[in-house]
Design a protein around this motif. Structure first.
Motif, PDB file in Angstrom:
ATOM      1  N   ARG A  84       0.916  -1.328   0.003  1.00 14.52           N
ATOM      2  CA  ARG A  84       0.032   0.171  -0.203  1.00 14.52           C
ATOM      3  C   ARG A  84       0.636   1.303   0.055  1.00 14.52           C
ATOM      4  NH1 ARG A  84      -3.698  -0.580   4.852  1.00 14.52           N
ATOM      5  NH2 ARG A  84      -1.804  -0.960   5.540  1.00 14.52           N
ATOM      6  N   ASP A  87       2.055   3.148  -3.386  1.00 16.65           N
ATOM      7  CA  ASP A  87       0.940   4.107  -3.963  1.00 16.65           C
ATOM      8  C   ASP A  87       0.684   5.275  -2.888  1.00 16.65           C
ATOM      9  OD1 ASP A  87       0.431   2.696  -6.195  1.00 16.65           O
ATOM     10  OD2 ASP A  87      -0.982   1.433  -5.527  1.00 16.65           O
ATOM     11  N   GLN A  88       0.788   5.112  -1.452  1.00  5.52           N
ATOM     12  CA  GLN A  88       0.716   6.015  -0.546  1.00  5.52           C
ATOM     13  C   GLN A  88       1.786   6.281   0.574  1.00  5.52           C
ATOM     14  OE1 GLN A  88      -3.037   3.895   1.052  1.00  5.52           O
ATOM     15  NE2 GLN A  88      -4.158   5.207  -0.187  1.00  5.52           N
TER      16      GLN A  88
END
Length: 130
Positions: A84, A87-88
């Protein structure tokens, strides 16, 4: 002042370690480290199954200020990567001890031996205040 969690252990390279299983730990960077880096914009994390030793590079962290290596605080095999974050990456700034964790490592030795060289919360707090 940077947050230091009492239940975690820390490396002098500013990684935190949380024991989450009999032979498994979760690793991320400390609140102190993310404060020093500034806004994190990119992460490079290791492949699943990668064998790591203490102070081996686990990847890199790029912020608006600099690029830094992420180091393994323990010896073992990477069993989980927080994809995750790819992307973040801002999750590391927003919640370094929660959603901002980076990898899980299955230890090659017992927990006591594997974590023997790490700092407890009090020692890490002193280390970062120097």
């Amino acid at each position: 002042m940077a947050e230091v969690k009492e239940q975690l252990l820390y490396s002098k390279e500013h990684e935190w370690v949380e024991v989450i299983g009999e032979r498994t730990v979760r690793v991320g960077i400390s609140d102190f480290a993310q404060n020093q880096l500034g806004d994190i914009v990119f992460l490079e994390l290791p492949e699943l199954g990668a064998q790591v030793n203490p102070n081996d590079s686990l990847g890199s962290i790029e912020s608006v200020k600099t690029v830094s290596d992420l180091y393994s605080p323990v010896k073992g095999k990477v069993t989980k990567v927080n994809a995750r974050l790819l992307d973040q990456p801002e999750q590391v700034n927003e919640n370094p001890y929660g959603n901002g964790w980076m990898v899980e490592i299955e230890l090659e030795q017992n927990v006591e031996e594997a974590l023997a060289g790490l700092l407890n919360a009090g020692q890490y707090r002193e280390y970062t205040e120097e």
